[in-house]
Design a protein around this motif. Structure first.
Motif, PDB file in Angstrom:
ATOM      1  N   TRP A   1       1.767   7.099 -13.638  1.00  0.00           N
ATOM      2  CA  TRP A   1       2.736   6.103 -13.173  1.00  0.00           C
ATOM      3  C   TRP A   1       2.526   5.796 -11.692  1.00  0.00           C
ATOM      4  O   TRP A   1       2.576   4.639 -11.273  1.00  0.00           O
ATOM      5  CB  TRP A   1       4.163   6.602 -13.413  1.00  0.00           C
ATOM      6  N   VAL A   2       2.293   6.852 -10.899  1.00  0.00           N
ATOM      7  CA  VAL A   2       2.052   6.650  -9.459  1.00  0.00           C
ATOM      8  C   VAL A   2       0.799   5.812  -9.247  1.00  0.00           C
ATOM      9  O   VAL A   2       0.762   4.916  -8.391  1.00  0.00           O
ATOM     10  CB  VAL A   2       1.917   8.008  -8.737  1.00  0.00           C
ATOM     11  N   GLY A   3      -0.234   6.085 -10.034  1.00  0.00           N
ATOM     12  CA  GLY A   3      -1.498   5.360  -9.888  1.00  0.00           C
ATOM     13  C   GLY A   3      -1.375   3.875 -10.135  1.00  0.00           C
ATOM     14  O   GLY A   3      -2.160   3.084  -9.602  1.00  0.00           O
ATOM     15  N   VAL A   4      -0.402   3.474 -10.942  1.00  0.00           N
ATOM     16  CA  VAL A   4      -0.214   2.045 -11.237  1.00  0.00           C
ATOM     17  C   VAL A   4       0.934   1.469 -10.385  1.00  0.00           C
ATOM     18  O   VAL A   4       0.730   0.521  -9.619  1.00  0.00           O
ATOM     19  CB  VAL A   4       0.079   1.830 -12.731  1.00  0.00           C
ATOM     20  N   ALA A   5       2.112   2.071 -10.494  1.00  0.00           N
ATOM     21  CA  ALA A   5       3.271   1.536  -9.766  1.00  0.00           C
ATOM     22  C   ALA A   5       3.128   1.703  -8.253  1.00  0.00           C
ATOM     23  O   ALA A   5       3.720   0.942  -7.487  1.00  0.00           O
ATOM     24  CB  ALA A   5       4.546   2.231 -10.250  1.00  0.00           C
ATOM     25  N   GLY A   6       2.332   2.677  -7.827  1.00  0.00           N
ATOM     26  CA  GLY A   6       2.169   2.914  -6.385  1.00  0.00           C
ATOM     27  C   GLY A   6       1.348   1.847  -5.680  1.00  0.00           C
ATOM     28  O   GLY A   6       1.384   1.757  -4.447  1.00  0.00           O
TER      29      GLY A   6
ATOM     30  N   MET B   1      -7.718   9.844   7.672  1.00  0.00           N
ATOM     31  CA  MET B   1      -7.754   8.402   7.874  1.00  0.00           C
ATOM     32  C   MET B   1      -6.704   7.731   6.975  1.00  0.00           C
ATOM     33  O   MET B   1      -6.602   8.064   5.786  1.00  0.00           O
ATOM     34  CB  MET B   1      -9.142   7.851   7.571  1.00  0.00           C
ATOM     35  N   PRO B   2      -5.905   6.823   7.521  1.00  0.00           N
ATOM     36  CA  PRO B   2      -4.727   6.322   6.781  1.00  0.00           C
ATOM     37  C   PRO B   2      -5.045   5.672   5.434  1.00  0.00           C
ATOM     38  O   PRO B   2      -4.329   5.916   4.455  1.00  0.00           O
ATOM     39  CB  PRO B   2      -4.101   5.322   7.770  1.00  0.00           C
ATOM     40  N   PHE B   3      -6.080   4.855   5.359  1.00  0.00           N
ATOM     41  CA  PHE B   3      -6.338   4.188   4.078  1.00  0.00           C
ATOM     42  C   PHE B   3      -6.960   5.142   3.060  1.00  0.00           C
ATOM     43  O   PHE B   3      -6.768   4.971   1.856  1.00  0.00           O
ATOM     44  CB  PHE B   3      -7.228   2.962   4.294  1.00  0.00           C
ATOM     45  N   HIS B   4      -7.679   6.141   3.544  1.00  0.00           N
ATOM     46  CA  HIS B   4      -8.161   7.182   2.628  1.00  0.00           C
ATOM     47  C   HIS B   4      -6.988   8.000   2.100  1.00  0.00           C
ATOM     48  O   HIS B   4      -6.948   8.359   0.915  1.00  0.00           O
ATOM     49  CB  HIS B   4      -9.156   8.089   3.343  1.00  0.00           C
ATOM     50  N   VAL B   5      -6.025   8.266   2.966  1.00  0.00           N
ATOM     51  CA  VAL B   5      -4.833   8.998   2.543  1.00  0.00           C
ATOM     52  C   VAL B   5      -4.046   8.166   1.516  1.00  0.00           C
ATOM     53  O   VAL B   5      -3.536   8.706   0.524  1.00  0.00           O
ATOM     54  CB  VAL B   5      -3.951   9.334   3.761  1.00  0.00           C
ATOM     55  N   ALA B   6      -3.960   6.849   1.742  1.00  0.00           N
ATOM     56  CA  ALA B   6      -3.281   5.985   0.774  1.00  0.00           C
ATOM     57  C   ALA B   6      -3.999   6.003  -0.571  1.00  0.00           C
ATOM     58  O   ALA B   6      -3.367   6.013  -1.633  1.00  0.00           O
ATOM     59  CB  ALA B   6      -3.209   4.562   1.322  1.00  0.00           C
TER      60      ALA B   6
ATOM     61  N   ARG C   1      -5.727   8.480  -1.722  1.00  0.00           N
ATOM     62  CA  ARG C   1      -5.445   9.787  -2.330  1.00  0.00           C
ATOM     63  C   ARG C   1      -4.069   9.799  -2.986  1.00  0.00           C
ATOM     64  O   ARG C   1      -3.868  10.412  -4.028  1.00  0.00           O
ATOM     65  CB  ARG C   1      -5.518  10.883  -1.264  1.00  0.00           C
ATOM     66  N   PHE C   2      -3.111   9.078  -2.359  1.00  0.00           N
ATOM     67  CA  PHE C   2      -1.783   8.961  -2.962  1.00  0.00           C
ATOM     68  C   PHE C   2      -1.870   8.310  -4.348  1.00  0.00           C
ATOM     69  O   PHE C   2      -1.214   8.745  -5.291  1.00  0.00           O
ATOM     70  CB  PHE C   2      -0.874   8.144  -2.047  1.00  0.00           C
TER      71      PHE C   2
ATOM     72  N   LEU D   1      -2.881  17.028   2.236  1.00  0.00           N
ATOM     73  CA  LEU D   1      -1.554  16.508   1.930  1.00  0.00           C
ATOM     74  C   LEU D   1      -1.388  16.339   0.429  1.00  0.00           C
ATOM     75  O   LEU D   1      -2.341  16.012  -0.279  1.00  0.00           O
ATOM     76  CB  LEU D   1      -1.341  15.154   2.615  1.00  0.00           C
ATOM     77  N   SER D   2      -0.169  16.529  -0.040  1.00  0.00           N
ATOM     78  CA  SER D   2       0.148  16.254  -1.437  1.00  0.00           C
ATOM     79  C   SER D   2       0.239  14.744  -1.640  1.00  0.00           C
ATOM     80  O   SER D   2       0.123  13.971  -0.683  1.00  0.00           O
ATOM     81  CB  SER D   2       1.478  16.914  -1.798  1.00  0.00           C
ATOM     82  N   GLN D   3       0.485  14.304  -2.878  1.00  0.00           N
ATOM     83  CA  GLN D   3       0.647  12.868  -3.116  1.00  0.00           C
ATOM     84  C   GLN D   3       1.834  12.313  -2.333  1.00  0.00           C
ATOM     85  O   GLN D   3       1.734  11.263  -1.690  1.00  0.00           O
ATOM     86  CB  GLN D   3       0.831  12.594  -4.608  1.00  0.00           C
ATOM     87  N   ALA D   4       2.959  13.022  -2.379  1.00  0.00           N
ATOM     88  CA  ALA D   4       4.137  12.570  -1.627  1.00  0.00           C
ATOM     89  C   ALA D   4       3.867  12.613  -0.127  1.00  0.00           C
ATOM     90  O   ALA D   4       4.255  11.705   0.621  1.00  0.00           O
ATOM     91  CB  ALA D   4       5.342  13.441  -1.980  1.00  0.00           C
ATOM     92  N   GLY D   5       3.205  13.662   0.314  1.00  0.00           N
ATOM     93  CA  GLY D   5       2.857  13.771   1.728  1.00  0.00           C
ATOM     94  C   GLY D   5       1.914  12.659   2.156  1.00  0.00           C
ATOM     95  O   GLY D   5       2.009  12.145   3.272  1.00  0.00           O
ATOM     96  N   SER D   6       0.998  12.289   1.276  1.00  0.00           N
ATOM     97  CA  SER D   6       0.056  11.208   1.582  1.00  0.00           C
ATOM     98  C   SER D   6       0.797   9.887   1.761  1.00  0.00           C
ATOM     99  O   SER D   6       0.502   9.115   2.679  1.00  0.00           O
ATOM    100  CB  SER D   6      -0.973  11.079   0.451  1.00  0.00           C
TER     101      SER D   6
END
Length: 243
Positions: free
Chosen positions: A134-139, A193-198, A200-201, A214-219
């Motif tokens: 769900w995170v992978g799509v809705a995020g 790097m911010p977009f790499h972290v995004a 990963r989220f 960082l975890s997904q929420a942390g990312s």
């Protein structure tokens, strides 16, 4: 609410947001169609593959967001805005809110459109059964919205369309990846790097989740924090210099 209505009218009375929105949808959904058509039978089992084109769609959204600010500086309408609304912070926050909301909607439509098309084209089970799926799509919509905030901040700071668009695109699509090439410390820097972290989220790609800093929420919190800091800096600069 009046400021939001004004910014909404200004945004939708120009052609560029419409073209950018269509381009973002076409890119994200189009890549999903290509991936779905090209994958061997039985091998498209990862939902995240349906969002293969989200990075390119995000780039288009950042162009839209940067143009929403730099166009006003280019044609001098930002001076009229600041004369009508002396509180520059309020005016720019209203613009940011409208553009971020539009980006969120475009991202959600594009992500679920890509997922829906892939599900229709493939016989594999691509149902959203887990939180990560769900995170992978809705995020995607959330990442689009935060990326638009970053692009608006850059647009406020640079004020020129070519410069702002070049900077956000080169950074998001190339610079972060090139940082990995720095000997010894490149990989460690790249992890933050911010977009790499995004990314990963959304996907959990890169290092294994247990090894990621960082975890997904942390990312998501890190990426949102980066966008917020950049926006605050741009607002401070906008209040200190001439329009």
């Amino acid at each position: 609410m009046t400021l939001l209505a004004v910014e909404r009218i200004k945004l939708f009375t120009t052609r560029s947001p419409w073209w950018c929105a269509l381009a973002a949808l076409a890119v994200v959904i189009g890549f999903a169609a290509i991936v779905s058509g090209a994958a061997p039978a039985g091998e498209l089992t990862d939902v995240s593959l349906t969002q293969f084109g989200y990075g390119f769609g995000m780039a288009v959204i950042m162009v839209l967001a940067a143009l929403s600010v730099t166009t006003e500086y280019r044609f001098g309408t930002i001076r009229t805005t600041f004369q009508a609304v002396p509180n520059r912070t309020a005016a720019l926050l209203a613009k940011t809110g409208v553009v971020a909301t539009l980006s969120l909607v475009i991202g959600e439509v594009a992500a679920f459109g890509a997922w829906g098309l892939a599900s229709a084209m493939r016989p594999e089970d691509l149902a959203l059964n887990t939180t990560a799926e769900w995170v992978g799509v809705a995020g995607v919509g959330v990442v689009f919205a935060l990326a638009s905030v970053i692009a608006i901040a850059v647009g406020i700071l640079i004020r020129h369309s070519a410069g702002a668009i070049s900077l956000v695109l080169i950074y998001a699509l190339a610079v972060e990846n090139l940082i990995q090439l720095i000997p010894k410390i490149g990989k460690d820097i790249y992890d933050w790097m911010p977009f790499h972290v995004a990314d990963r989220f959304l996907t959990g790609s890169g290092r294994a989740a247990a090894e990621a800093p960082l975890s997904q929420a942390g990312s998501l919190a890190y990426f949102a924090g980066f966008a917020l800091v950049l926006l605050v800096i741009s607002l401070v600069v906008a209040n200190k210099r001439d329009a």
